[in-house]
Design a protein around this motif. Structure first.
Motif, PDB file in Angstrom:
ATOM      1  N   GLY A 137      -0.044   1.217   8.980  1.00  0.00           N
ATOM      2  CA  GLY A 137       0.646   1.809  10.127  1.00  0.00           C
ATOM      3  C   GLY A 137       0.525   0.944  11.374  1.00  0.00           C
ATOM      4  N   ASP A 167       7.453   5.121   9.358  1.00  0.00           N
ATOM      5  CA  ASP A 167       7.217   6.381  10.078  1.00  0.00           C
ATOM      6  C   ASP A 167       8.337   6.662  11.079  1.00  0.00           C
ATOM      7  OD1 ASP A 167       4.861   6.748   8.685  1.00  0.00           O
ATOM      8  OD2 ASP A 167       3.607   5.804  10.212  1.00  0.00           O
ATOM      9  N   GLY A 180       6.019   7.114   5.387  1.00  0.00           N
ATOM     10  CA  GLY A 180       6.074   6.208   4.236  1.00  0.00           C
ATOM     11  C   GLY A 180       6.318   6.929   2.917  1.00  0.00           C
ATOM     12  N   GLY A 273      -1.915   0.951   3.815  1.00  0.00           N
ATOM     13  CA  GLY A 273      -1.182   2.143   3.366  1.00  0.00           C
ATOM     14  C   GLY A 273       0.141   1.835   2.688  1.00  0.00           C
ATOM     15  N   ASP A 305      -6.215   4.617   4.613  1.00  0.00           N
ATOM     16  CA  ASP A 305      -7.532   4.536   5.236  1.00  0.00           C
ATOM     17  C   ASP A 305      -8.598   5.281   4.427  1.00  0.00           C
ATOM     18  OD1 ASP A 305      -6.496   2.992   7.181  1.00  0.00           O
ATOM     19  OD2 ASP A 305      -6.451   4.540   8.729  1.00  0.00           O
TER      20      ASP A 305
HETATM   21  O1  KG4 Z   1      -3.684   2.075   5.966  1.00  0.00           O
HETATM   22  P1  KG4 Z   1      -3.219   3.342   6.577  1.00  0.00           P
HETATM   23  O2  KG4 Z   1      -3.705   4.635   5.981  1.00  0.00           O
HETATM   24  O3  KG4 Z   1      -3.556   3.424   8.101  1.00  0.00           O
HETATM   25  C1  KG4 Z   1      -3.550   2.358   8.948  1.00  0.00           C
HETATM   26  O4  KG4 Z   1      -4.553   1.586   8.944  1.00  0.00           O
HETATM   27  O5  KG4 Z   1      -2.523   2.233   9.644  1.00  0.00           O
HETATM   28  O6  KG4 Z   1      -1.618   3.291   6.522  1.00  0.00           O
HETATM   29  C2  KG4 Z   1      -0.838   4.353   6.937  1.00  0.00           C
HETATM   30  C3  KG4 Z   1       0.601   3.885   6.875  1.00  0.00           C
HETATM   31  C4  KG4 Z   1       1.574   4.906   7.455  1.00  0.00           C
HETATM   32  O7  KG4 Z   1       2.464   4.233   8.311  1.00  0.00           O
HETATM   33  C5  KG4 Z   1       2.283   5.437   6.203  1.00  0.00           C
HETATM   34  O8  KG4 Z   1       3.609   5.882   6.476  1.00  0.00           O
HETATM   35  C6  KG4 Z   1       2.267   4.227   5.301  1.00  0.00           C
HETATM   36  O9  KG4 Z   1       0.999   3.652   5.510  1.00  0.00           O
HETATM   37  N1  KG4 Z   1       2.419   4.596   3.879  1.00  0.00           N
HETATM   38  C7  KG4 Z   1       3.464   4.215   3.128  1.00  0.00           C
HETATM   39  C8  KG4 Z   1       3.282   4.821   1.863  1.00  0.00           C
HETATM   40  N2  KG4 Z   1       2.117   5.534   1.892  1.00  0.00           N
HETATM   41  C9  KG4 Z   1       1.599   5.378   3.142  1.00  0.00           C
HETATM   42  N3  KG4 Z   1       4.530   3.454   3.413  1.00  0.00           N
HETATM   43  C10 KG4 Z   1       5.440   3.254   2.439  1.00  0.00           C
HETATM   44  N4  KG4 Z   1       5.360   3.813   1.210  1.00  0.00           N
HETATM   45  C11 KG4 Z   1       4.297   4.589   0.876  1.00  0.00           C
HETATM   46  N5  KG4 Z   1       4.222   5.128  -0.336  1.00  0.00           N
END
Ligand code: KG4
Length: 338
Positions: A137, A167, A180, A273, A305
């Motif tokens: 994110g 998002d 996502g 993510g 995360d």
């Molecule tokens: O790594 P994370 O949990 O948090 C950060 O460190 O930012 O990533 C969260 C991000 C969010 O923007 C979410 O929409 C995205 O990862 N995300 C995805 C998917 N699952 C989570 N984006 C695309 N496809 C997915 N299946």
């Protein structure tokens, strides 16, 4: 050696217990999605208040699942940054307090290092050096990793991160939060060739990303075709999602493979993510096979995360530099590696 990991950089509170650098004994996450959903994004003040409510029960539950007591823990590893300052401070202050009271060393970990090495929590481990694509994110970055404590940034996003683009597109299409997984679900029944959205390749051989133009193109397309929605045209949203996702995935894959080839590196690792995205996982697997590159994908539980990855990164940092507690250290909002 038992490491207790704490992660509270954004909206998820997470605690994990790791034995040495191999076995995850507990990995618990308290999600705040239902709290932030109605705002279409994370509200920092609400995030930090809810970390405060979640952290103590989570630590208790992680220790219970591991059949350990606080006195059995040898190291506390905690996310120091980057992230929301109020959120980070909850985990970081808690770690300092635990360390002080129980006389356990603690290490502050860069959240990015956690994502970079989350693949080592699975069964198959890459060897160094490798190219890592970290997409979440807050980040879209490509690194060369030479060891657990030595990694160099090759490229980063100049505006929105890939997850942020997912998002924001979900929000403008009225799908909900976090975007996502929702965009990905709609995309699964859409036509990725219906809309040709722009791919920002930037300068030749640049490993940087830019997703804000893509987001604007999605908005314009949605507005132009909006009357179809009112005529109950049920394919519009799936087709926009599939075409958008394809544009993101194409750029992520091509830049990552170019980075590997230009640096004569034959191993690629994903993290963050967005690495949970099934289209990215499938297409990256296909393209790496074509180019003779070995690909390592994190288990789905370790893409978003989590504190197991923080415990692992903290374990390696501690082993390498054997730092002592420094209660004067503070959290930071921006990564030094990004
Ligand atoms: O790594 P994370 O949990 O948090 C950060 O460190 O930012 O990533 C969260 C991000 C969010 O923007 C979410 O929409 C995205 O990862 N995300 C995805 C998917 N699952 C989570 N984006 C695309 N496809 C997915 N299946």
């Amino acid at each position: 050696m038992f490491t207790l990991g704490i992660e509270s950089s954004c909206d998820d509170t997470a605690v994990a217990v790791l034995r040495d650098d191999t076995a995850v004994l507990a990995n618990v996450v308290s999600s705040q999605d239902s709290i932030h959903e109605r705002f279409g994004g994370v509200v920092p003040e609400l995030a930090s208040r809810n970390h405060l409510l979640a952290i103590q029960p989570l630590i208790h539950s992680a220790l219970q699942q591991s059949a350990l007591h606080l006195e059995d823990i040898d190291l506390v590893a905690v996310t120091q940054g980057p992230g929301l300052i109020g959120s980070l401070l909850v985990g970081f202050s808690y770690a300092k307090a635990m360390s002080y009271v129980a006389k356990i060393p603690f290490v502050g970990v860069d959240h990015m290092a956690g994502h970079l090495f989350s693949v080592f929590l699975g069964e198959k481990h890459p060897s160094f050096p490798f190219i890592a694509l970290i997409v979440s994110g807050g980040t879209s970055s490509i690194y060369i990793c030479n060891s657990f404590t030595s990694f160099t940034l090759l490229g980063r996003t100049r505006d929105d991160a890939a997850g942020e683009a997912f998002d924001k597109v979900a929000k403008l299409l009225g799908l909900g939060y976090p975007g996502g997984p929702l965009v990905s679900q709609y995309a699964a029944r859409g036509d990725a060739n219906r809309f040709l959205f722009p791919r920002a390749w930037l300068e030749k051989d640049s490993y940087d990303f830019s997703f804000s133009g893509l987001k604007t193109a999605v908005l314009q397309t949605y507005k132009k075709h909006y009357p179809e929605l009112q005529k109950n045209e049920s394919q519009l949203i799936p087709d926009i999602c599939a075409s958008f996702q394809q544009a993101v995935v194409d750029v992520l894959i091509q830049k990552t493979i170019t980075a590997a080839r230009n640096n004569s590196i034959t191993t690629v690792v994903l993290g963050g993510g967005v690495s949970a995205n099934s289209e990215l996982r499938t297409k990256m697997t296909e393209q790496c096979a074509i180019h003779g590159i070995s690909l390592f994908l994190p288990d789905l539980a370790y893409c978003t995360d989590n504190a197991a990855m923080i415990a692992l990164a903290g374990y390696h940092k501690y082993k390498k530099i054997n730092i002592a507690n420094d209660f004067d250290t503070d959290v930071f909002s921006r990564s030094i590696y990004n």
